[in-house]
Motif scaffolding. Structure first.
Motif, short mmCIF file in Angstrom:
data_model
loop_
_atom_site.label_atom_id
_atom_site.label_comp_id
_atom_site.label_asym_id
_atom_site.label_seq_id
_atom_site.Cartn_x
_atom_site.Cartn_y
_atom_site.Cartn_z
N LEU A 105 -3.85 -1.84 -5.04
CA LEU A 105 -4.93 -0.85 -4.94
C LEU A 105 -4.61 0.19 -3.87
CD1 LEU A 105 -8.12 -3.10 -5.27
CD2 LEU A 105 -6.79 -1.95 -7.06
N MET A 106 -4.08 -0.25 -2.73
CA MET A 106 -3.68 0.70 -1.69
C MET A 106 -2.62 1.67 -2.22
SD MET A 106 -3.41 -1.59 1.77
CE MET A 106 -4.72 -2.65 2.37
N ASN A 107 -1.61 1.13 -2.89
CA ASN A 107 -0.56 1.97 -3.46
C ASN A 107 -1.14 2.97 -4.46
OD1 ASN A 107 1.55 0.74 -2.07
ND2 ASN A 107 1.90 -0.78 -3.66
N TRP A 108 -2.06 2.51 -5.27
CA TRP A 108 -2.68 3.34 -6.31
C TRP A 108 -3.46 4.50 -5.67
CZ3 TRP A 108 -7.63 2.07 -9.45
CH2 TRP A 108 -7.69 2.86 -10.61
N PHE A 109 -4.19 4.22 -4.61
CA PHE A 109 -4.98 5.26 -3.96
C PHE A 109 -4.11 6.26 -3.20
CE2 PHE A 109 -8.60 2.62 -4.93
CZ PHE A 109 -9.69 3.48 -4.92
N THR A 110 -3.08 5.77 -2.52
CA THR A 110 -2.29 6.69 -1.69
C THR A 110 -1.25 7.46 -2.47
OG1 THR A 110 -0.64 5.01 -1.16
CG2 THR A 110 -2.49 5.22 0.35
N GLY A 111 -0.61 6.79 -3.44
CA GLY A 111 0.51 7.41 -4.15
C GLY A 111 1.72 7.60 -3.26
N SER A 112 1.73 6.90 -2.12
CA SER A 112 2.83 7.04 -1.16
C SER A 112 3.48 5.68 -0.96
CB SER A 112 2.30 7.56 0.19
OG SER A 112 3.33 7.62 1.16
N PRO A 113 4.81 5.61 -0.83
CA PRO A 113 5.48 4.32 -0.63
C PRO A 113 5.22 3.74 0.76
CG PRO A 113 7.07 6.10 -0.46
CD PRO A 113 5.78 6.73 -0.90
N VAL A 114 5.23 2.41 0.84
CA VAL A 114 5.13 1.74 2.14
C VAL A 114 6.47 1.87 2.85
CG1 VAL A 114 4.87 -0.49 3.29
CG2 VAL A 114 3.33 0.14 1.41
N GLU A 115 6.40 2.23 4.12
CA GLU A 115 7.60 2.46 4.91
C GLU A 115 7.88 1.30 5.87
OE1 GLU A 115 7.72 5.79 7.91
OE2 GLU A 115 8.99 6.65 6.33
N GLN A 116 6.81 0.65 6.38
CA GLN A 116 6.99 -0.39 7.38
C GLN A 116 5.96 -1.49 7.19
OE1 GLN A 116 7.90 0.45 11.75
NE2 GLN A 116 5.76 -0.16 11.92
N VAL A 117 6.37 -2.74 7.45
CA VAL A 117 5.50 -3.90 7.33
C VAL A 117 5.59 -4.73 8.61
CG1 VAL A 117 4.97 -5.99 6.01
CG2 VAL A 117 5.90 -3.99 4.84
N TYR A 118 4.44 -5.18 9.09
CA TYR A 118 4.37 -6.10 10.23
C TYR A 118 3.39 -7.19 9.85
CZ TYR A 118 3.90 -7.67 15.11
OH TYR A 118 3.90 -8.41 16.26
N ALA A 119 3.79 -8.46 9.97
CA ALA A 119 2.96 -9.52 9.42
C ALA A 119 2.96 -10.79 10.24
CB ALA A 119 3.43 -9.84 8.00
N TYR A 120 1.92 -11.59 10.01
CA TYR A 120 1.80 -12.95 10.53
C TYR A 120 1.58 -13.87 9.34
CZ TYR A 120 -0.66 -17.16 11.92
OH TYR A 120 -1.04 -18.47 12.04
N ALA A 121 2.10 -15.07 9.40
CA ALA A 121 1.83 -16.08 8.38
C ALA A 121 1.84 -17.45 9.03
CB ALA A 121 2.87 -16.03 7.26
N GLY A 122 0.98 -18.35 8.55
CA GLY A 122 0.93 -19.69 9.10
C GLY A 122 0.23 -20.64 8.15
N THR A 123 0.12 -21.90 8.57
CA THR A 123 -0.59 -22.92 7.79
C THR A 123 -1.75 -23.41 8.65
OG1 THR A 123 1.49 -23.57 6.75
CG2 THR A 123 -0.38 -25.08 6.51
N SER A 172 4.30 -3.59 -4.90
CA SER A 172 3.39 -4.49 -4.20
C SER A 172 4.09 -5.76 -3.74
CB SER A 172 2.21 -4.86 -5.11
OG SER A 172 1.41 -3.73 -5.36
N ALA A 173 4.92 -6.33 -4.61
CA ALA A 173 5.60 -7.58 -4.25
C ALA A 173 6.60 -7.37 -3.12
CB ALA A 173 6.30 -8.17 -5.48
N GLU A 174 7.25 -6.22 -3.08
CA GLU A 174 8.25 -6.01 -2.01
C GLU A 174 7.58 -5.94 -0.64
OE1 GLU A 174 10.55 -2.47 -2.31
OE2 GLU A 174 8.83 -1.11 -2.41
N VAL A 175 6.32 -5.53 -0.59
CA VAL A 175 5.60 -5.55 0.68
C VAL A 175 5.40 -6.99 1.13
CG1 VAL A 175 3.38 -5.07 1.80
CG2 VAL A 175 4.45 -3.34 0.34
N ALA A 176 4.97 -7.86 0.21
CA ALA A 176 4.77 -9.27 0.55
C ALA A 176 6.09 -9.93 0.97
CB ALA A 176 4.17 -10.01 -0.64
N LEU A 177 7.16 -9.64 0.25
CA LEU A 177 8.46 -10.23 0.58
C LEU A 177 8.95 -9.76 1.95
CD1 LEU A 177 10.07 -9.89 -2.96
CD2 LEU A 177 9.28 -12.01 -1.89
N ASN A 178 8.73 -8.50 2.26
CA ASN A 178 9.12 -7.99 3.57
C ASN A 178 8.18 -8.48 4.67
OD1 ASN A 178 11.52 -5.93 3.64
ND2 ASN A 178 10.48 -5.60 1.69
N ALA A 179 6.96 -8.87 4.30
CA ALA A 179 6.07 -9.48 5.28
C ALA A 179 6.67 -10.77 5.80
CB ALA A 179 4.70 -9.74 4.65
#
Length: 334
Positions: free
Chosen positions: A184-202, A313-320
């Protein structure tokens, strides 16, 4: 009236059962076959609905009368099944995430293009009325230029056991739930994601039996300067009224649009259940998505959500996950 003959490859993902029910309600669709390597899952279902059943998906793809397939296999098999379907000349609707690496998804897209078939990614949230109306309002210029996003796709742990196996799923909540709102973010902006910063845990497994990530926060910066934050956690316990949510705040230079995509519901408080529940009366997003897929193929027009949308969209998650491993923001390779 021309009918579209659709086959289904695997019922590993629970969405397949809903997709089948939706397809059977469409007068312009014939469900021409079910292929699933686990007979206990679908053989009786196929017999009950008089649908040909195959334990080997290659046998279904060999049926020249099949026009398109819907792929709901474990994530690790998406590329294999999509490429085999394209080689057989079948159009494809693939469950998200589209693939488990950028290279894999690029091959899927190229393979379908080479064979002249269409590849659509299963992003049904685009078809919900609150999302559609928000996009229309934004396109009319009602909030000016986008500055930032704040989104959630919080859910409960998926039922199928393979979601907890990285060799089959490729990742946990960050992969599973980043992609919907990221699309949805990609759809609204029409601009590619340039940078990702993430946290993940259990964090949300009370019995500590799982090691795969069930929580996370994903921060993105788009090439045009827009930034966003997304909570994709499987944080909804069994006491929550439903499986989860999809929300998105779009902050603009002249206003804000707030989307609560599943807010077409009644709040029910009953003695029998002993808890509050939500009675949903709104859009059947899976049915609307499938109708758009079928209509595009019958009319010979482009599908509304492409393989490239799935890749972005998936490449953002993978880079996260790469950001989590490195402990710092990462640039997307392009």
């Amino acid at each position: 009236m021309r009918r579209l003959n659709v086959g289904m490859l695997s019922f590993a993902h629970a969405h397949a059962y809903d997709y089948l029910a939706c397809l059977q309600q469409m007068p312009e669709v014939t469900v021409g076959g079910i292929a699933d390597p686990v007979p206990e899952r679908t053989e009786e279902l196929a017999m009950r609905h008089a649908i040909p059943y195959y334990s080997d998906y290659r046998e279904l793809l060999a049926d020249a009368s099949i026009d398109a397939v819907i792929i709901c296999s474990e994530n690790v098999h998406h590329a294999e099944h999509t490429l085999a379907a394209s080689e057989a000349g079948k159009h494809v609707l693939c469950e998200k995430p589209l693939g488990l690496s950028a290279g894999e998804m690029e091959r899927m897209i190229a393979g379908c293009e080479a064979k002249g078939v269409q590849l659509m990614t299963a992003f049904p949230c685009r078809f919900l009325t609150p999302v559609v109306r928000a996009k229309e309002a934004f396109d009319r210029g009602e909030i000016g230029e986008i500055i930032a996003f704040k989104g959630t796709n919080r859910g409960s742990f998926p039922g199928p056991a393979w979601f907890a196996e990285p060799s089959l799923s490729g990742g946990g909540a960050v992969l599973d739930h980043t992609v919907h709102v990221m699309d949805l973010m990609n759809w609204f902006t029409g601009s590619p994601v340039e940078q990702v910063y993430a946290y993940a845990g259990t964090l949300f497994d009370p019995e500590h039996k799982r090691t795969i990530d069930d929580s996370g926060m994903v921060h993105v910066t788009f090439a045009n300067g827009v930034f966003g934050v997304l909570d994709p956690s499987w944080s909804r316990n069994p006491g929550f009224p439903t499986w989860g949510d999809v929300t998105l705040q779009i902050i603009g230079t002249e206003g804000v649009i707030s989307i609560d995509a599943f807010n077409q519901k009644n709040n029910v408080y009953g003695r029998a259940s002993g808890k509050g529940s939500w009675s949903f009366w709104g859009d059947d997003m899976n049915g609307l998505m499938l109708q758009a897929f079928v209509q595009a193929l019958l009319e010979g027009t482009p599908v509304p959500v492409t393989g490239l949308d799935g890749l972005r969209s998936a490449e953002v998650a993978l880079n996260a996950y790469r950001s989590v491993q490195e402990g710092q923001p990462v640039k997307l390779h392009r």
